[in-house]
Design an enzyme around this catalytic site. Structure first.
Site, PDB file in Angstrom:
ATOM      1  N   GLU A 191       3.522  16.382  39.067  1.00 31.15           N
ATOM      2  CA  GLU A 191       2.192  16.853  39.995  1.00 31.15           C
ATOM      3  C   GLU A 191       2.008  16.483  41.447  1.00 31.15           C
ATOM      4  OE1 GLU A 191       0.338  16.442  35.927  1.00 31.15           O
ATOM      5  OE2 GLU A 191       2.049  15.521  37.064  1.00 31.15           O
ATOM      6  N   ALA A 203      31.795  13.504  14.949  1.00 28.87           N
ATOM      7  CA  ALA A 203      32.977  14.476  15.167  1.00 28.87           C
ATOM      8  C   ALA A 203      33.708  14.817  13.935  1.00 28.87           C
ATOM      9  CB  ALA A 203      34.049  13.819  16.354  1.00 28.87           C
ATOM     10  N   ARG A 251      28.436   6.283   5.952  1.00 24.46           N
ATOM     11  CA  ARG A 251      27.186   5.756   5.232  1.00 24.46           C
ATOM     12  C   ARG A 251      26.031   5.691   5.911  1.00 24.46           C
ATOM     13  NH1 ARG A 251      27.055  -0.083   2.321  1.00 24.46           N
ATOM     14  NH2 ARG A 251      25.229   0.074   1.184  1.00 24.46           N
ATOM     15  N   LEU A 310      25.178   7.622   8.531  1.00 23.70           N
ATOM     16  CA  LEU A 310      24.622   8.814   8.864  1.00 23.70           C
ATOM     17  C   LEU A 310      24.109   9.506   7.644  1.00 23.70           C
ATOM     18  CD1 LEU A 310      27.528   9.999  10.984  1.00 23.70           C
ATOM     19  CD2 LEU A 310      25.389   9.605  11.684  1.00 23.70           C
TER      20      LEU A 310
END
Length: 383
Positions: A64, A166, A318, A320
């Protein structure tokens, strides 16, 4: 100047249009402003843009203020569109609500309320009590999305968790011998380096640290993409991170946090002491009784105290799988390469063997899917 009738009956289409501009500006601060929120602001008078800005850097002027500075005296009687409720407290800068009143703005349109207890509707109340017309809710869904990490840190005291991996078309993260360099292409790896350059911390499991001797630093082609230096974190129950690893060797110049079991045997205690002497910050965490792994929720709680706003998890399978099973992931970036390993013993995300009915599946939304060199990059949000 807008008439009183216009203020009482605002043009919702115009509101949405100008808020979209503010929402486009806000993410420009990502990676620079955390743990603050990313915010964009636009000043409009007589249907014309007279000022805009975003929160550019932690400790610097808020959106702002930047927008009002551009507008100058033209802010008097104008409408200000802002993606988050203006603050009403003094922190590293003064209250934006006071600045808006001092500038003589006629109306403020805020996308969402600020969940910070120091604000939490106080900014809106301050403005209304001083005669400024206020609308809340225009662009709310998009505003919550771009500030999801800030909202989570404020309301849950935990970081926003971004999982990245990936994989081949058939879901392999690495071959059965642990080789994963490289499943993804160079363009995808550059995307990951840019992502590393805007998060607060990166987390991997010890098996990934041992297999890859990962460095976990941001190394994009353009150094300007490095907006912050992420802490490097390893889940290492028994303190197996080698002293000669690249993480340990660089710990004194670039922070490394090692999460280990609270109760260690003498050999692991000795290794922890050596890692500590090398500059690694060792953090004890309780283990989960039924499988002995570290309590991942406790790890997130600890990181939330630092505070870490964005946490990038890069594996392995593991870790993840555990995070996904416990529904601790907020967002996933997946790079799918045009390869098929066709090997049932290749490394994959380890979800465990518990059967799950389709009706109980973790719901997610694909928000982006684009070509990344030869790969397909997919971004998923978990509901």
């Amino acid at each position: 100047m807008e008439s009183a009738a216009q203020l009482l009956q605002p043009d919702l289409n115009q509101d949405a249009q100008w808020m979209r501009r503010a929402l486009d500006l806000a993410p420009k601060g990502r990676g620079w402003v955390e743990p603050n929120p990313v915010v964009g602001a636009v000043v409009v008078k007589d249907g014309q843009l007279v000022g805009d800005g975003w929160h550019e850097k932690f400790g610097g002027p808020h959106a702002e203020i930047n927008a009002l500075r551009m507008a100058g005296t033209r802010a008097a009687g104008a409408t200000v569109y802002v993606t988050l409720e203006p603050c009403c407290h003094t922190g590293k800068t003064g209250p934006c609500a006071e600045a808006l009143v001092a500038a003589g703005v006629a109306r403020v349109v805020a996308a969402v309320l600020d969940p910070n207890p120091l604000v939490a509707g106080g900014g809106i109340l301050y403005l209304r009590r001083r005669g400024v017309a206020v609308s809340v809710g225009v662009g709310a869904r998009s505003a919550r999305r771009i500030n999801a990490p800030f909202f989570k840190r404020i309301t849950q005291k935990r970081p926003y968790v971004i999982a990245k991996w990936a994989q081949s078309i058939d879901g392999a993260l690495a071959d059965r011998f642990g080789q994963s360099k490289w499943i993804s292409c160079e363009q995808s790896r550059q995307q990951v380096h840019r992502l590393r350059g805007r998060v607060d911390a990166i987390l991997i499991g010890i098996n990934t640290a041992l297999a890859d001797d990962a460095l976990l630093t941001a190394r994009p082609a353009d150094p300007a993409d490095i907006r912050r230096r992420a802490m490097r974190c390893v889940l290492d129950t028994h303190c197996r991170l080698p002293l000669q690893s690249r993480l340990t060797q660089t710990a004194s110049e670039h922070p490394v946090l090692l999460f280990h079991a609270r109760l260690l045997d003498p050999a692991a205690t000795g290794r922890r002491n050596q890692l500590s002497a090398a500059g690694v910050q060792c953090v004890p965490i309780d283990q989960v009784p039924h499988h002995g792994g570290l309590d991942l929720a406790a790890v997130l709680d600890y990181l939330g105290t630092l505070p870490v706003t964005n946490l990038l998890v890069e594996g392995g399978g593991r870790l993840l799988g555990s995070l996904l099973n416990q529904r601790l992931v907020d967002e996933a970036h997946i790079y799918i390469a045009p390869q098929i390993l066709g090997d049932p013993h290749a490394s994959r995300i380890a979800f465990g063997d518990a059967p799950i009915h389709l009706a109980d599946a973790h719901a997610a939304t694909i928000t982006q899917h684009t070509a990344s060199g030869d790969d397909v990059a997919v971004i998923i949000l978990f509901n």
